[in-house]
Scaffold this motif. Structure first.
Motif, short mmCIF file in Angstrom:
data_model
loop_
_atom_site.label_atom_id
_atom_site.label_comp_id
_atom_site.label_asym_id
_atom_site.label_seq_id
_atom_site.Cartn_x
_atom_site.Cartn_y
_atom_site.Cartn_z
N ILE A 212 -24.68 -48.67 -12.79
CA ILE A 212 -24.71 -47.22 -12.94
C ILE A 212 -23.31 -46.69 -13.25
O ILE A 212 -22.34 -47.03 -12.57
CB ILE A 212 -25.27 -46.55 -11.67
N VAL A 213 -23.23 -45.88 -14.30
CA VAL A 213 -21.95 -45.35 -14.75
C VAL A 213 -22.00 -43.83 -14.82
O VAL A 213 -23.08 -43.23 -14.80
CB VAL A 213 -21.55 -45.92 -16.13
N ARG A 214 -20.84 -43.22 -14.89
CA ARG A 214 -20.76 -41.76 -15.01
C ARG A 214 -20.96 -41.37 -16.46
O ARG A 214 -20.31 -41.89 -17.36
CB ARG A 214 -19.41 -41.27 -14.51
N GLY A 215 -21.88 -40.44 -16.66
CA GLY A 215 -22.11 -39.91 -18.00
C GLY A 215 -21.42 -38.58 -18.18
O GLY A 215 -21.57 -37.67 -17.36
N ALA A 216 -20.62 -38.43 -19.24
CA ALA A 216 -19.86 -37.20 -19.46
C ALA A 216 -20.78 -35.99 -19.57
O ALA A 216 -20.43 -34.90 -19.12
CB ALA A 216 -19.02 -37.34 -20.72
N ASP A 217 -21.96 -36.18 -20.17
CA ASP A 217 -22.89 -35.07 -20.37
C ASP A 217 -24.18 -35.28 -19.59
O ASP A 217 -25.25 -34.84 -19.99
CB ASP A 217 -23.23 -34.92 -21.86
N ALA A 218 -24.07 -35.97 -18.45
CA ALA A 218 -25.27 -36.38 -17.71
C ALA A 218 -26.15 -35.20 -17.34
O ALA A 218 -27.38 -35.29 -17.34
CB ALA A 218 -24.87 -37.15 -16.44
#
Length: 222
Positions: A212-218
Motif C-alpha cells: 500500500i502506497v500514498r496516492g497524491a490524488d487518492a
C-alpha cells in the motif's frame, strides 16, 4: 535457448489450454474447449492443473513470473476460468457491506500461489497499491474501474495516470514492484466479482500481496 525452453513448456501444458483464444483478440469470448480427460473436473481444479503445469514448464527459469510465457499463459488460464459459469458457488459470490470481500478458493500446498474471488459492492475500492508478488486477475461479473499510477520516488507517492474500465472478461497480469501501481474499484450501481491469483501462500494472502502506497490524488479516485 529461450525459444527452445518456451516451446518445451507449451508442449507440457494441458491440451485444453492451448485451444483458448488470446484475450487480446476479439474471439477470446468464445466458449471454453475441454478435452475428454477434463470431464468430471471442476473449473477450479482445471485452473489448478494449469497453474501446476505452468510452474513445471517454467522450472528452468530463475523466476517463472519474469518469463513472457508465464505471463501470457496466466492470462489465458484466467480467461478460461472466468468464462465458466460453474467456477464459483453461491457462497463465494457473497459480498460485504463494509468493504470488498475476499474468498480464498485454493491455497497451493507447495506455497507457490493462492486463488481468491473478490466481491465488490457499488462504491467499494481497494487502496492504492503495488504488489510484493506477481498478481493476475480477471473480471468474472460486473464492471470494475482500474486507476493506473506512476511512482514518484522523490515525493514518495503515486500519481494517477489514467482510469480504465475493466468489463467482464478483462484480464491483467503484473509482476511485483512499484512499476505497477493501481487501484481497483466498483463505480457501477451493481455488484462486481473478480478472480485473482497471487504468488504467495494462502495464509499470507492478506499480508504479503498488497504494497500500500500514498496516492497524491487518492481522495479524488474511485
Amino acid at each position: 535457448m529461450i525459444d527452445e525452453l518456451r516451446a518445451t513448456a507449451f508442449e507440457r501444458l494441458p491440451d485444453y489450454l492451448m485451444s483458448i483464444p488470446d484475450p487480446a483478440r476479439p474471439e477470446a469470448a468464445a466458449s471454453p474447449t475441454h478435452t475428454p480427460g477434463d470431464i468430471g473436473r471442476t473449473p477450479l481444479e482445471r485452473l489448478c492443473d494449469t497453474l501446476d503445469a505452468m510452474f513445471e514448464a517454467c522450472s528452468t527459469f530463475p523466476e517463472p513470473s519474469h518469463s513472457t510465457f508465464f505471463a501470457r499463459t496466466m492470462r489465458l488460464a484466467l480467461a478460461e476460468a472466468a468464462a465458466d459459469p460453474a467456477l464459483l458457488a453461491p457462497a463465494q459470490r457473497e459480498g460485504s457491506a463494509d468493504t470488498y470481500r475476499r474468498h480464498l478458493l485454493f491455497a497451493d500446498p507447495r506455497g507457490r500461489y493462492a486463488i481468491a474471488a473478490l466481491v465488490w459492492q457499488p462504491g467499494q475500492a481497494s487502496p492504492v497499491h503495488a504488489h510484493h508478488t506477481w498478481c493476475g486477475y480477471t473480471v468474472v461479473d460486473g464492471k470494475l474501474s482500474e486507476t493506473i499510477f506512476e511512482w514518484d520516488d522523490a515525493q514518495q507517492c503515486a500519481s494517477a495516470l489514467r482510469v480504465e474500465a475493466r468489463n467482464r472478461g478483462a484480464v491483467s497480469f503484473v509482476r511485483s514492484g512499484r512499476g505497477a501501481i493501481h487501484r481497483l474499484g466498483n463505480c457501477s450501481n451493481a455488484p462486481a466479482l473478480s478472480l485473482h491469483i497471487y504468488g504467495v501462500e494462502g495464509a499470507r494472502i492478506g499480508t504479503h500481496v498488497n504494497d500500500i502506497v500514498r496516492g497524491a490524488d487518492a481522495a479524488e479516485l474511485v
